[in-house]
Design an enzyme around this catalytic site. Structure first.
Site, PDB file in Angstrom:
ATOM      1  N   SER A  81      35.062  23.565  49.586  1.00  0.00           N
ATOM      2  CA  SER A  81      34.539  24.357  50.693  1.00  0.00           C
ATOM      3  C   SER A  81      35.246  25.709  50.773  1.00  0.00           C
ATOM      4  CB  SER A  81      34.646  23.557  51.996  1.00  0.00           C
ATOM      5  OG  SER A  81      33.860  24.125  53.018  1.00  0.00           O
ATOM      6  N   HIS A 122      28.227  23.176  50.476  1.00  0.00           N
ATOM      7  CA  HIS A 122      27.523  22.222  51.361  1.00  0.00           C
ATOM      8  C   HIS A 122      26.039  22.576  51.467  1.00  0.00           C
ATOM      9  CE1 HIS A 122      31.559  21.042  52.234  1.00  0.00           C
ATOM     10  NE2 HIS A 122      31.830  22.126  52.928  1.00  0.00           N
TER      11      HIS A 122
END
Length: 241
Positions: A134, A170
């Site tokens: 991330s 994501h």
């Protein structure tokens, strides 16, 4: 020198719930460590949790996961002061640097205050494998989409820029990521971008795309490029680990 050429594995995964520990490392992280090519000793893996403010529980749980995996683990901690005498020497002594997710905007600001950005670039060029999840993926790129500033996603455009691309993370589980990334590429706010569904990572050798890899059976990877005043998305073949 750990790797023959500078190597980054930028992911939307690599960490999962553990059986006897809170977390354990999933195949994307295992593959990042494999890329370092360590033989005859435990791989030296440094965790950086700046993006969650060096949360002590996060650092403990990452260390536990690393020990279960058989790594020689360390942390680079910056709050309230660096925990090592020389950030540069510590990072250059690693095989892999793994960066936790969280606030990429805060991560970048704090790293620059302490010169971590410069030290990481030197380590990368020296063959230390850089990886993470991330925020720990976006940071290596020019920028990407982030919730660092609030619940409405916004662009971050001051990434370390080791890689001359944008980055979308994501991509399949946070529905606002894809349309914002498209609009940012279309209007030139971000350059052409590599994007990953959860459980997928992109391997770069030097600044060039090498392959997309996944620790799950279905996640995808994508290249989003500017075409006129619009964005074009192309799926990338993914190798299952």
């Amino acid at each position: 020198m750990t790797t023959a050429e500078p190597t980054i594995l930028a992911t939307s995964g690599g960490l999962r719930s553990g059986e006897r520990t809170y977390w354990e490392f999933a195949p994307l992280t295992t593959y990042a460590v494999d890329l370092a090519g360590v033989v005859g000793r435990a791989p030296r893996v440094c965790f950086i949790s700046t993006a969650v403010g060096d949360n002590p529980m996060v650092m403990h749980n990452l260390a536990e996961a690393g020990r279960v995996a058989g790594y020689d683990v360390s942390h680079l901690q910056l709050f309230g002061m660096p925990n090592v005498p020389s950030i540069r020497e510590h990072l250059l002594g690693q095989d892999v640097v793994w960066v936790m997710g969280g606030s990429v905007a805060n991560l970048l600001a704090v790293w620059r205050v302490h010169g971590v950005d410069v030290a990481l670039r030197e380590a990368w060029l020296a063959g230390v494998v850089l990886t993470g999840v991330s925020a720990g993926s976006i940071c290596w790129h020019v920028g990407g989409t982030t919730d660092s500033f609030g619940p409405q996603l916004a662009p971050v455009t001051d990434g370390l820029g080791f890689l001359p691309y944008g980055n979308g993370v994501h991509y399949d589980t946070e529905e606002r990521r894809r349309p914002l990334l498209h609009s940012l590429v279309a209007d030139g706010t971000l350059p052409d971008s590599y994007c990953t569904d959860d459980g997928v990572g992109i391997v770069y050798h030097g600044t060039s795309f090498a392959e997309a890899v996944a620790e799950n059976p279905s996640g995808g990877a994508y290249f989003v490029s500017r075409s006129g005043d619009r964005a074009r998305e192309d799926a990338i073949d993914v190798r299952r680990l």
